[in-house]
Write a protein that holds these residues in place. Structure first.
Motif, PDB file in Angstrom:
ATOM      1  N   SER A  61       5.590   7.264  -1.570  1.00 14.80           N
ATOM      2  CA  SER A  61       4.276   6.930  -1.029  1.00 14.80           C
ATOM      3  C   SER A  61       3.448   8.196  -0.822  1.00 14.80           C
ATOM      4  N   ARG A  66       0.092   6.677  -2.467  1.00 11.85           N
ATOM      5  CA  ARG A  66       0.007   5.213  -2.377  1.00 11.85           C
ATOM      6  C   ARG A  66       0.275   4.754  -0.949  1.00 11.85           C
ATOM      7  N   PRO A 136       0.581  -0.369  -4.138  1.00  7.01           N
ATOM      8  CA  PRO A 136       1.287   0.290  -3.040  1.00  7.01           C
ATOM      9  C   PRO A 136       2.787   0.410  -3.298  1.00  7.01           C
TER      10      PRO A 136
END
Length: 303
Positions: A61, A66, A136
């Motif tokens: 992430s 993201r 995501p």
């Protein structure tokens, strides 16, 4: 502001990307992460608690810029908590207002109160929504803690990246999210779920890699203490304890020792700080004088 990064184009680039964000991965793990990203397939990570499975999702992430959406699994987890539920209080108010206004068209009212504005989106549904930063990272953490019925529900999401809502229809992701599923193997996961994923067993790191991890996470630790800490933990894992410490516990213990300005491991230092490493009283109770002395010798390289 989050910086959006391109996905790595090779296994070596994946290793570098993870390392740049503090995750020193084995090449085999970096390979399956790279393939998961390239193929758009969920990644199923299994292994003991504390070996870095969850951390992979967090690092991806951060590294790719993201959003991280986390679904923590537990016994009794249901669709209302994981996927969606209707805002019944708001729906009831809408019904009362419609009745007060003299609106008696029940079919129209039913359609109105099941509009998207009354939908409460939980993690799995949120992960299917478009995002300007890109799909995501969806972390489905400790799936082995959830019931088998919920595990079966995940099959549609992991194969087609869509959710069916009876009142609204099918919601499909415009692009697949990056999915990381973890399990501590407290129970076996069905083959149907595993077939939809790429699989990797995350093991305890070698002494060399664990030492590199400790030095990376705790830059101020002395060479002597870091070597003793890793040697002690590695020796402990070779014994029959109820719950061996993971890398997370190694880092916690090394951090605690550094905060106490410990220069080396002694029986007193270990006894004072063992709660940062072992989390079960039976395991702590087994650290008797003779066992402790043997382990300190092993940690120092004296067999």
């Amino acid at each position: 502001m989050t910086t959006i990064s391109a996905q790595p184009t090779s296994v070596d680039a994946t290793l570098d990307l993870l390392a740049k964000h503090g995750y020193l991965a084995e090449r085999s793990l970096a390979t399956v992460v790279f393939l998961s990203l390239r193929m758009g397939r969920p990644l199923f990570l299994e292994g003991e608690a504390g070996v870095g499975k969850t951390e992979i999702a967090k690092v991806l992430s951060a590294a790719l810029g993201r959003k991280l959406i986390r679904l923590q699994c537990y016994e009794g987890l249901d669709i209302a908590s994981a996927v969606y539920e209707w805002n019944s209080a708001a729906q009831m108010i809408a019904i009362r207002l419609a009745e007060a206004a003299g609106d008696t068209d029940r079919e129209q009212l039913s359609s109105d109160i099941f509009a998207e504005k009354y939908l409460i989106k939980r993690p799995l549904l949120q992960a299917l929504e478009p995002d300007v930063a890109g799909p995501p990272v969806l972390l489905i953490d400790e799936i082995d803690r959830a019931d088998e019925a919920f595990e079966a529900y995940l099959l549609e999401i992991l194969s087609d990246f869509q959710v069916t809502i009876p009142e609204l229809g099918t919601v499909k992701a415009p692009a697949p999210p990056i999915v990381i599923v973890t399990s501590n193997r407290t129970r076996e996961i069905h083959d149907a779920l595993k077939r939809r994923c790429l699989y990797h067993w995350v093991d305890y790191p070698s002494a060399e890699r664990e030492l590199a991890i400790v030095k990376s996470r705790i830059p101020g630790i002395s060479a002597k203490l870091s070597q003793q800490v890793v040697g002690f933990v590695q020796a402990l894992r070779n014994r029959d304890f109820y719950k061996n410490p993971g890398v997370a516990e190694t880092i916690d213990w090394a951090t605690a020792l550094t905060e106490l300005d410990a220069r080396s491991l002694t029986p007193q230092v270990v006894d004072d700080t063992i709660g940062a490493l072992l989390k079960y009283q039976d395991d702590i109770g087994r650290m008797q004088d003779d066992t402790l002395q043997k382990m300190l010798k092993e940690a120092a390289g004296d067999q």
